[in-house]
Design an enzyme around this catalytic site. Structure first.
Site, PDB file in Angstrom:
ATOM      1  N   HIS A 128       0.811  -1.213   0.000  1.00 58.42           N
ATOM      2  CA  HIS A 128       0.000   0.000   0.000  1.00 58.42           C
ATOM      3  C   HIS A 128       0.853   1.276   0.000  1.00 58.42           C
ATOM      4  CE1 HIS A 128       0.473  -0.320   4.502  1.00 58.42           C
ATOM      5  NE2 HIS A 128       0.530   1.003   4.385  1.00 58.42           N
ATOM      6  N   ASP A 174       0.305  -7.715   1.453  1.00 58.62           N
ATOM      7  CA  ASP A 174       0.699  -6.318   1.661  1.00 58.62           C
ATOM      8  C   ASP A 174       2.219  -6.186   1.668  1.00 58.62           C
ATOM      9  OD1 ASP A 174       0.351  -3.618   1.889  1.00 58.62           O
ATOM     10  OD2 ASP A 174       0.089  -3.636   4.067  1.00 58.62           O
ATOM     11  N   SER A 178       4.701   2.672   7.734  1.00 56.39           N
ATOM     12  CA  SER A 178       4.398   1.495   6.918  1.00 56.39           C
ATOM     13  C   SER A 178       5.565   1.120   6.019  1.00 56.39           C
ATOM     14  CB  SER A 178       3.161   1.766   6.053  1.00 56.39           C
ATOM     15  OG  SER A 178       2.021   1.916   6.850  1.00 56.39           O
TER      16      SER A 178
END
Length: 502
Positions: free
Chosen positions: A230, A263, A345
């Site tokens: 992402h 992910d 992230s």
């Protein structure tokens, strides 16, 4: 600390005057003190005054201060003591024919009243020289002053020897500080110092200019960088992607492969500099709850941020995504209380040695109401993809550019929580829920079966089951426990595979 044995001991004065040899018959030589009268030594301690002998200096060493010792006992007293001690009482005290010792005043002097002489005080006009504990106190003060003078002299000498030439200056020159301050190995500062040069801040922009900031870390010397899907998804199709190192140097990068379900993504520097240092990879299967953790990232764009915490839980089922359901990811995550925010992230979660044990991927936020990449801040619930799983995915992406997913060949309901993962009545688009001739079908599973365990891990929902399956590889043999019509059974399943995104 007790002070009973400190300094020189001062003998306590008798609580009543000694009785002379010529005391009237019947006067007790030594008896109980009258109630309410404290010993002179105690009075000295309470008031700070020294006790006053009644009429003479202290007896010589070895003398008996009790003038009323019975004759049988006096035989044991040295002759010198019997001959010279105690001295006779002052004439005034016996001339009147009054009893000895004189009666105490109506009220003790320390009681705030009374007109008579203080009990145990010297007779007026016959005060001995004031040789008392005050001398000891004065001596202590002098000693303290001498010690203070020594200390002051040492301090002055140190100041003189460190003076830079200005009068009265005691400032140590900054040039005398260590030029190279080294942190002991294993400290957070040491681990961060070694790891930061291998962590990059990633900026991803789509064709329309929209994008975001995330983190990644050097995976190999060829310039591959491991991060979250992402983080780079917006730049995957014709967008711009850059990676900035902790020294400020920025490089263009490109997407090598992405795995939406995991992910995980791999990007590569287009013009990788020499001397890249990949971060060491740990073993996430051996992580224990309570182990120390260090997270590095760019929360809210603040690059090179280091936070610390512990492993709060393992095998935490986490489903995260953009909310559309089309790009959801599932993981059996490592939970940490190290502060993780949007921008962390894709960054590494390190153990105390500096080895990567996970990729920071999701947070639980009080403002989001769920798991994902909300703009709300950290509340100490962060989740990382175990590095063992991420490494397997990365190797597939580097080799083929596409992910490979293990599967059981059955569609399960995705309701959160419950007694297990229920195999749906039918699959997507009306297809059978159990793939014909697939792993689940070969094991005898049917629609409506409720899977309650995956190996030894309890299963409470479909996302939990998927997260556990994806920690394995195609071809692995696993044990499933399921219920059918209230009866529990166990079966072994060999995992199949699916290449690419469905």
């Amino acid at each position: 600390m007790s002070t009973e044995n400190e300094g020189n001991a001062v003998p306590a004065a008798p609580s009543v005057p000694p009785v002379p040899d010529a005391a009237p018959e019947g006067t007790p030589a030594s008896g109980p003190r009258e109630a309410g009268h404290e010993p002179a030594a105690a009075a000295e301690e309470r008031t700070g005054a020294s006790p006053q002998p009644p009429y003479a200096p202290a007896p010589p060493s070895g003398a008996v201060a009790d003038g009323g010792t019975p004759e049988a006992d006096r035989a044991a007293v040295p002759a010198a003591a019997q001959a010279g001690w105690p001295p006779p009482p002052p004439p005034e005290s016996t001339a009147s024919g009054a009893g000895w010792p004189p009666p105490p005043p109506a009220l003790p002097s320390y009681g705030g009243g009374g007109n008579g002489p203080v009990w145990g005080a010297p007779v007026p006009g016959n005060e001995p020289p004031r040789r008392r504990a005050g001398g000891l106190i004065a001596g202590a003060v002098i000693a303290a002053l001498i010690a203070g003078g020594v200390g002051g002299g040492v301090g002055y000498w140190a100041a003189e020897n460190n003076d830079d030439g200005s009068a009265g200056s005691t400032t140590v020159s900054a040039s005398e500080a260590p030029k190279d301050l080294k942190r002991p190995a294993g400290t957070v500062a040491s681990v961060a110092g070694k790891s930061l040069p291998s962590v990059v801040t990633i900026e991803a922009k789509a064709g329309d200019g929209e994008g975001g900031t995330g983190t990644g870390f050097i995976y190999d010397k060829q310039g591959h960088i491991l991060t979250n899907n992402h983080v780079v998804a917006s730049a995957a199709n014709g967008g711009a992607l850059t990676a900035t190192f902790s020294n400020g140097k920025k490089y263009e990068a490109e997407v090598v492969g992405r795995a939406e379900g995991y992910d995980v993504a791999v990007v590569k520097l287009k013009d990788a500099p020499p001397g890249l240092t990949p971060l060491a990879l740990g073993n996430s299967d051996r992580v224990a709850v309570g182990d120390s953790t260090i997270a590095i990232g760019a929360p809210f764009g603040l690059s090179n941020t280091v936070t610390t915490g512990i492993i709060s839980a393992k095998n935490r089922p986490v489903a995260s995504g953009d909310g559309s359901g089309g790009s959801n990811s599932y993981m059996s995550a490592l939970q940490t209380d190290a502060s993780i925010n949007p921008g962390n992230s894709g960054g590494p979660l390190l153990d105390a040695r500096g080895a990567v044990i996970g990729i920071n991927s999701a947070i639980q936020s009080a403002g989001s109401g769920g798991l994902g990449q909300s703009q709300a801040g950290s509340i100490g619930l962060g989740f990382a993809i175990p590095i063992n799983q991420a490494k397997n995915v990365a190797e597939q992406l580097i080799k083929t550019g596409q992910p490979v997913y293990p599967l059981i060949g059955a569609t399960v309901t995705m309701a959160d929580g419950g007694e297990g993962a229920t195999i749906s009545p039918q699959g997507e688009g009306g297809a059978p829920a159990v793939t014909p001739n697939g792993p689940a079908a070969k094991a005898g599973l049917k629609a409506g079966d409720i899977i309650t365990k995956f190996n030894d891990t309890p299963i409470d929902s479909g996302p939990t089951l998927i997260g556990e399956i994806w920690t394995h590889k195609p071809g692995d043999k696993v044990t499933l426990t399921y219920k059918r019509d209230g009866k529990e059974s166990t079966v072994q399943v060999t995992l199949g595979e699916r290449k690419g995104e469905s």
